[in-house]
Enzyme design. Structure first.
Site, PDB file in Angstrom:
ATOM      1  CE  LYS A  17      -5.115   4.003   1.615  1.00 21.90           C
ATOM      2  NZ  LYS A  17      -5.834   5.078   0.864  1.00 21.90           N
ATOM      3  CE1 TYR A  50      -6.987   3.211   5.896  1.00 22.42           C
ATOM      4  CE2 TYR A  50      -5.093   2.705   7.289  1.00 22.42           C
ATOM      5  CZ  TYR A  50      -5.706   3.512   6.355  1.00 22.42           C
ATOM      6  OH  TYR A  50      -5.048   4.629   5.871  1.00 22.42           O
ATOM      7  CB  THR A  68      -1.331   4.344   4.806  1.00 15.58           C
ATOM      8  OG1 THR A  68      -0.834   4.033   6.106  1.00 15.58           O
ATOM      9  CG2 THR A  68      -2.108   3.130   4.317  1.00 15.58           C
ATOM     10  CG  ASP A  69       3.259   4.260   7.826  1.00 11.52           C
ATOM     11  OD1 ASP A  69       2.017   4.193   7.972  1.00 11.52           O
ATOM     12  OD2 ASP A  69       4.016   4.686   8.719  1.00 11.52           O
ATOM     13  CD  GLU A  70      -2.042   2.386   9.647  1.00 13.39           C
ATOM     14  OE1 GLU A  70      -2.814   1.443   9.855  1.00 13.39           O
ATOM     15  OE2 GLU A  70      -2.208   3.534  10.105  1.00 13.39           O
TER      16      GLU A  70
END
Ligand code: NAD
Ligand code: TYD
Length: 375
Positions: free
Chosen positions: A169, A165, A140-142
């Site tokens: 990741k 989260y 994810t870009d997060e």
């Protein structure tokens, strides 16, 4: 015949991915491994597992014995790892589960894959693997953290996650890259921006807002609604993963996003406008509203919005620079936001049974817990 193990495919993006792959390719078989947590639903993929190229196994990605049994039985060429705890708010409530599934689960899958795929060692002692195998991590870009008003996430932006989260990741991404460097495991990673579309669990912003309107509930907007996300229609993400697996070099990392930045409050306004217009143009859709709300629908307005206390550590802005995937692989998004959001509202209208099914059980308790005290 390429054999895929797709984990987490009873959830939102994974289910769209297997539908995409079964539509697109004849010469593949897929085994879905999914623990069926609150976010996984067999009804989502019932038509796909009726297809004789697709099998379903209920199980946890942390269960090495099970994963090994599946490798022994099916001889996978490709693993696509979607399985994860995916909701930031839940990671604030229960970080431990996120670390276990998202980090250790990824590691377990890779350990089994490298044992199953190894054919020997090279002169320096690195493992050598069967031709054509690949472990693909859906990230994810997060993982990059948050942007201010300017700039974009590029593949060389340092990882700087903030939520449990996104930290889980990012850790998984590091472990995937460590297995590439240390064991030469053939891997690839895609880091995509926020997805929306069919079968998204209605705890995420877009389906939550659509479904709350249809139930005449308030629309909770965190803080002042000024946070920005870069939204991509889920099929465009699926296409990117398929292309990266088949065309990108081992060890590649690709950002996936379609230059579609939106402030949360603007999305909420847009969805309200679309639902009201759909109800005006198709009075038959009013059957999806509560019985006492079907006549005068002027209540479908911005007055439904309620500003609630902000998410802890709420990232201000995400925005992807997708030029690498466009340049190397020729990927580009096909669905504009205007078309995609309209389709997504329509899909939620037409799939009330699915929404009822996935939100029955513990979800109501979760909803009360999350929003009951946040006014
Ligand atoms: P989701 O929550 O809808 O689905 C997750 C699926 O994984 C569910 O079917 C669940 O049952 C399964 N699962 C959870 N723990 C498991 C375990 N231990 N073993 C086996 N299965 C397990 O998530 P999603 O939104 O479809 O996201 C899929 C992946 O894509 C995740 O890895 C997420 O980090 C990533 N991603 C999501 C977005 C997004 O906007 N939703 C954006 C970029 C990347
Ligand atoms: P979400 O869909 O949870 O995705 P993510 O946190 O992974 O980006 O949230 C998208 C944005 O919407 C995020 O800035 C938080 C905000 N949000 C609300 O304002 N209200 C809500 O009820 C939810 C679920 C999210």
């Amino acid at each position: 015949m390429k054999k895929y193990l797709v984990t987490g495919a009873a959830g939102f993006i994974g289910s769209n991915f297997i539908k995409y792959m079964l539509r697109k390719h004849d010469d593949i078989s897929i085994v879905v491994l999914d623990a069926l947590t609150y976010a996984g639903n067999l009804g989502t993929i019932k038509d796909d597992i009726d297809d004789k190229r697709c099998f379903f196994v209920r199980g946890n990605i942390c269960d090495r014995a099970l994963v090994k049994e599946l490798f022994d039985k099916y001889g996978f060429d490709v693993v696509v790892n979607f399985a994860a705890e995916s909701h930031v708010d839940r990671s604030i409530e229960n970080p431990q589960l996120f670390l276990t599934t998202n980090i250790l689960g990824t590691q377990s899958l890779m350990d089994v894959a490298r044992a199953a795929w190894a054919t020997g060692k090279d002169a320096q002692g690195y493992p050598v693997y069967r031709e054509g195998v690949r472990f693909h991590q859906v990230s994810t870009d997060e993982v990059y953290g948050a942007l201010g008003a300017e700039g974009y996430f590029r593949e060389d932006t340092p990882l700087c996650p903030h939520s449990p989260y996104s930290a889980s990741k990012a850790s998984a991404d590091f472990i995937v890259q460590a297995y590439r460097d240390t064991f030469h495991l053939p891997v690839s990673i895609t880091r995509c921006s926020n997805n929306y579309g069919p079968y998204q669990f209605p705890e995420k912003l877009i389906p939550l807002v659509i479904n709350n309107i249809l139930e005449a509930k308030k629309l909770p907007v965190y803080g002042r609604g000024l946070n920005v996300r870069d939204w991509l229609y889920v099929d465009d993400h699926c296409k990117a993963i398929d292309l990266v697996i088949s065309e990108a070099k081992d060890g590649s990392v690709y950002n996936v996003g379609g230059h579609n930045e939106q402030r949360n409050i603007d999305i909420v306004h847009l969805i309200i406008d679309i639902v009201r217009r759909q109800m005006e143009q198709h009075p038959e859709y009013r059957k999806f509203l509560p019985e006492d709300k079907r006549g005068d629908i002027s209540w479908i307005s911005y007055d439904l919005i309620t500003y609630v206390s902000d998410r802890l550590g709420h990232d201000l802005r995400y925005a992807i620079d997708p030029s690498k995937i466009k340049h190397d692989i020729g990927w580009y998004p096909e669905t504009t936001f205007a078309v995609g959001i309209e389709k997504t509202v329509e899909w939620n209208l037409q799939h009330r049974d699915w929404v009822d099914e996935v939100t029955s059980g513990d979800y109501q308790k979760y909803y009360e817990h999350m929003y009951g005290h946040r006014g």
